[in-house]
Write a protein that holds these residues in place. Structure first.
Motif, PDB file in Angstrom:
ATOM      1  N   LEU A 130      24.022  14.959 -10.482  1.00 37.96           N
ATOM      2  CA  LEU A 130      22.662  15.204  -9.995  1.00 37.96           C
ATOM      3  C   LEU A 130      21.819  13.933 -10.062  1.00 37.96           C
ATOM      4  N   PHE A 131      21.979  13.179 -11.146  1.00 42.46           N
ATOM      5  CA  PHE A 131      21.182  11.971 -11.346  1.00 42.46           C
ATOM      6  C   PHE A 131      21.403  10.970 -10.212  1.00 42.46           C
ATOM      7  N   PHE A 132      22.655  10.641  -9.935  1.00 43.28           N
ATOM      8  CA  PHE A 132      22.919   9.604  -8.942  1.00 43.28           C
ATOM      9  C   PHE A 132      22.749  10.109  -7.508  1.00 43.28           C
ATOM     10  N   ALA A 133      22.926  11.416  -7.302  1.00 44.28           N
ATOM     11  CA  ALA A 133      22.631  11.980  -5.976  1.00 44.28           C
ATOM     12  C   ALA A 133      21.130  11.904  -5.702  1.00 44.28           C
ATOM     13  N   ASP A 134      20.323  12.268  -6.710  1.00 44.80           N
ATOM     14  CA  ASP A 134      18.862  12.194  -6.562  1.00 44.80           C
ATOM     15  C   ASP A 134      18.394  10.748  -6.412  1.00 44.80           C
ATOM     16  N   LEU A 135      19.018   9.852  -7.172  1.00 44.38           N
ATOM     17  CA  LEU A 135      18.620   8.446  -7.114  1.00 44.38           C
ATOM     18  C   LEU A 135      18.835   7.887  -5.708  1.00 44.38           C
ATOM     19  N   GLU A 136      19.979   8.197  -5.117  1.00 41.51           N
ATOM     20  CA  GLU A 136      20.230   7.748  -3.740  1.00 41.51           C
ATOM     21  C   GLU A 136      19.197   8.342  -2.790  1.00 41.51           C
ATOM     22  N   ASN A 137      18.864   9.589  -3.013  1.00 41.76           N
ATOM     23  CA  ASN A 137      17.880  10.288  -2.209  1.00 41.76           C
ATOM     24  C   ASN A 137      16.539   9.545  -2.211  1.00 41.76           C
ATOM     25  N   PHE A 138      16.037   9.197  -3.392  1.00 32.96           N
ATOM     26  CA  PHE A 138      14.736   8.527  -3.517  1.00 32.96           C
ATOM     27  C   PHE A 138      14.791   7.077  -3.040  1.00 32.96           C
ATOM     28  N   LEU A 139      15.910   6.403  -3.268  1.00 34.46           N
ATOM     29  CA  LEU A 139      16.032   5.024  -2.807  1.00 34.46           C
ATOM     30  C   LEU A 139      16.031   4.938  -1.283  1.00 34.46           C
ATOM     31  N   LEU A 140      16.605   5.923  -0.633  1.00 35.64           N
ATOM     32  CA  LEU A 140      16.582   5.954   0.836  1.00 35.64           C
ATOM     33  C   LEU A 140      15.149   6.088   1.356  1.00 35.64           C
ATOM     34  N   VAL A 141      14.304   6.801   0.602  1.00 32.17           N
ATOM     35  CA  VAL A 141      12.888   6.904   0.973  1.00 32.17           C
ATOM     36  C   VAL A 141      12.208   5.545   0.829  1.00 32.17           C
ATOM     37  N   GLY A 142      12.490   4.845  -0.274  1.00 34.42           N
ATOM     38  CA  GLY A 142      11.920   3.517  -0.485  1.00 34.42           C
ATOM     39  C   GLY A 142      12.323   2.548   0.611  1.00 34.42           C
ATOM     40  N   MET A 143      13.560   2.624   1.041  1.00 31.10           N
ATOM     41  CA  MET A 143      14.042   1.750   2.119  1.00 31.10           C
ATOM     42  C   MET A 143      13.372   2.106   3.443  1.00 31.10           C
ATOM     43  N   ALA A 144      13.160   3.402   3.680  1.00 29.00           N
ATOM     44  CA  ALA A 144      12.478   3.830   4.909  1.00 29.00           C
ATOM     45  C   ALA A 144      11.040   3.301   4.927  1.00 29.00           C
ATOM     46  N   TYR A 145      10.365   3.349   3.773  1.00 27.25           N
ATOM     47  CA  TYR A 145       8.997   2.831   3.690  1.00 27.25           C
ATOM     48  C   TYR A 145       8.981   1.321   3.926  1.00 27.25           C
ATOM     49  N   ASP A 146       9.969   0.620   3.382  1.00 26.42           N
ATOM     50  CA  ASP A 146      10.077  -0.828   3.589  1.00 26.42           C
ATOM     51  C   ASP A 146      10.223  -1.146   5.080  1.00 26.42           C
ATOM     52  N   HIS A 147      11.056  -0.385   5.791  1.00 24.42           N
ATOM     53  CA  HIS A 147      11.242  -0.601   7.224  1.00 24.42           C
ATOM     54  C   HIS A 147       9.965  -0.278   8.008  1.00 24.42           C
ATOM     55  N   TYR A 148       9.276   0.769   7.575  1.00 25.65           N
ATOM     56  CA  TYR A 148       8.018   1.170   8.225  1.00 25.65           C
ATOM     57  C   TYR A 148       6.984   0.048   8.126  1.00 25.65           C
ATOM     58  N   VAL A 149       6.832  -0.526   6.927  1.00 21.37           N
ATOM     59  CA  VAL A 149       5.860  -1.619   6.737  1.00 21.37           C
ATOM     60  C   VAL A 149       6.288  -2.852   7.526  1.00 21.37           C
ATOM     61  N   ALA A 150       7.597  -3.159   7.516  1.00 22.95           N
ATOM     62  CA  ALA A 150       8.102  -4.363   8.192  1.00 22.95           C
ATOM     63  C   ALA A 150       7.855  -4.317   9.696  1.00 22.95           C
ATOM     64  N   ILE A 151       7.948  -3.127  10.302  1.00 23.66           N
ATOM     65  CA  ILE A 151       7.803  -3.010  11.765  1.00 23.66           C
ATOM     66  C   ILE A 151       6.369  -2.705  12.171  1.00 23.66           C
ATOM     67  N   CYS A 152       5.697  -1.856  11.432  1.00 21.27           N
ATOM     68  CA  CYS A 152       4.335  -1.449  11.816  1.00 21.27           C
ATOM     69  C   CYS A 152       3.253  -2.413  11.319  1.00 21.27           C
ATOM     70  N   PHE A 153       3.501  -3.097  10.199  1.00 26.42           N
ATOM     71  CA  PHE A 153       2.512  -4.038   9.652  1.00 26.42           C
ATOM     72  C   PHE A 153       3.190  -5.362   9.287  1.00 26.42           C
ATOM     73  N   PRO A 154       3.795  -6.044  10.267  1.00 26.86           N
ATOM     74  CA  PRO A 154       4.576  -7.253   9.962  1.00 26.86           C
ATOM     75  C   PRO A 154       3.740  -8.368   9.334  1.00 26.86           C
ATOM     76  N   LEU A 155       2.476  -8.500   9.752  1.00 24.37           N
ATOM     77  CA  LEU A 155       1.635  -9.575   9.219  1.00 24.37           C
ATOM     78  C   LEU A 155       1.206  -9.329   7.780  1.00 24.37           C
ATOM     79  N   HIS A 156       1.209  -8.062   7.364  1.00 26.83           N
ATOM     80  CA  HIS A 156       0.778  -7.723   6.005  1.00 26.83           C
ATOM     81  C   HIS A 156       1.967  -7.329   5.122  1.00 26.83           C
TER      82      HIS A 156
END
Length: 314
Positions: A105-131
């Motif tokens: 459960l621990f590592f399944a959940d961890l992968e789950n939350f890390l994928l969200v963090g990566m999605a947010y990183d991609h969102y900022v990189a494409i939608c707010f590249p200057l910031h």
């Protein structure tokens, strides 16, 4: 009665995979090769992100944690599966079963939350590249990773403690290759309503909310691209998000199909095969997806390989 029931079960029997005896050695070799590939592939990503200064960015901080999670996630089930395939009595101690369930459960959940963090990183990189640099600063990135570890610890511990309070009677055969929580609940001879309610509410939220956040991130990314459509913008979005989308599809596709969209005719064999997909196949494929479709990873691999080659000649 309850004390007696608790002392009866000292171990569980894992039925494992539905494999014919004559094919046992073939599948053992296959699973061993898959496990070794998973370990080596994820270790390469972890080592590269540590050694190569070009990869000291927020995305690769998340990726190195994801690789560590995949490595451990596979190690929770595969060594025991391989051991039991060569054993006459494929058993696991009661305490070992609870520990396996916790770390699963621990590592399944961890992968789950890390994928969200990566999605947010991609969102900022494409939608707010200057910031991007200002928003995705080291403090925020480390906080997101730390939060992922803390939330997974509490969630896994909650289910494990609730499972530990249950009584198990004579039936100790688990029709699975690991201590799956749903399979254990079916074996309990005490009231499991609290466990099932927590699984439905908390477990559902832990899967659904991160999945919806990832969907929202990509909706914003697509919307941002469509506002100023260009071949360069589309190529940048695809190169940035392609690997992540592939991993998300593999991870959530099997989980949603198995747990959130169960059918009445789902057999134990079908559930076992689908569980193999996200516990064994997905952690093995993730390093290939990120290395083969990522120029930064391929560049880092080439640079470090050249450095190693030069040092070996000196």
């Amino acid at each position: 009665m309850s004390g007696k029931n608790q002392t009866i079960i000292s171990e569980f029997i894992l039925l494992g995979l539905p494999i014919d005896p004559e094919q046992q050695n073939l599948f053992y070799a296959l699973f061993l090769a898959m496990y070794v590939t998973t370990i080596l592939g994820n270790l390469v990503i972890i080592v590269l992100t540590r050694l190569d200064s070009h990869l000291h960015t927020p995305m690769y901080l998340f990726l190195s944690n994801l690789s560590f999670s995949d490595l451990c996630f596979s190690s929770v089930t595969m060594p025991k599966l391989l051991q039991n395939m060569q054993s006459q009595v494929p058993s696991i101690p009661y305490a070992g079963c609870l520990a396996q369930m916790y770390f699963f459960l621990f590592f399944a959940d961890l992968e789950n939350f890390l994928l969200v963090g990566m999605a947010y990183d991609h969102y900022v990189a494409i939608c707010f590249p200057l910031h991007y640099t200002a928003i995705m600063n080291p403090q925020l990135c480390l906080s997101l990773v730390a939060l992922s570890w803390v939330m997974t610890t509490f969630h896994a511990m909650l289910h494990t403690l609730l499972m530990a309070r249950l009584c198990f009677c004579a039936n100790k055969v688990i029709p699975h290759f690991f201590c799956d929580m749903s399979a254990l609940l079916k074996l309990a001879c005490s009231d499991t309503r609290v466990n099932e309610l927590v699984v439905f509410i908390v477990g559902g939220l832990v899967v659904i909310i991160p999945f919806l956040l990832i969907i929202m991130s990509y909706v914003q990314i697509v919307s941002s691209i469509l506002k100023v459509p260009s071949a360069r913008g589309i190529h940048k979005a695809f190169s940035t998000c392609g690997s992540h989308l592939s991993v998300v599809s593999l991870f959530y596709g099997t989980i949603i199909g198995l747990y959130l969209c169960p059918s009445a005719n789902n057999s134990t064999i079908k559930e076992t095969i689908m569980a193999m997909m996200y516990t064994v196949v997905t952690p093995m494929l993730n390093p290939f997806i990120y290395s083969l479709r990522n120029r930064d990873m391929k560049g880092a691999l080439g640079r470090d390989f050249c450095k190693t080659k030069i040092l070996s000649f000196l």
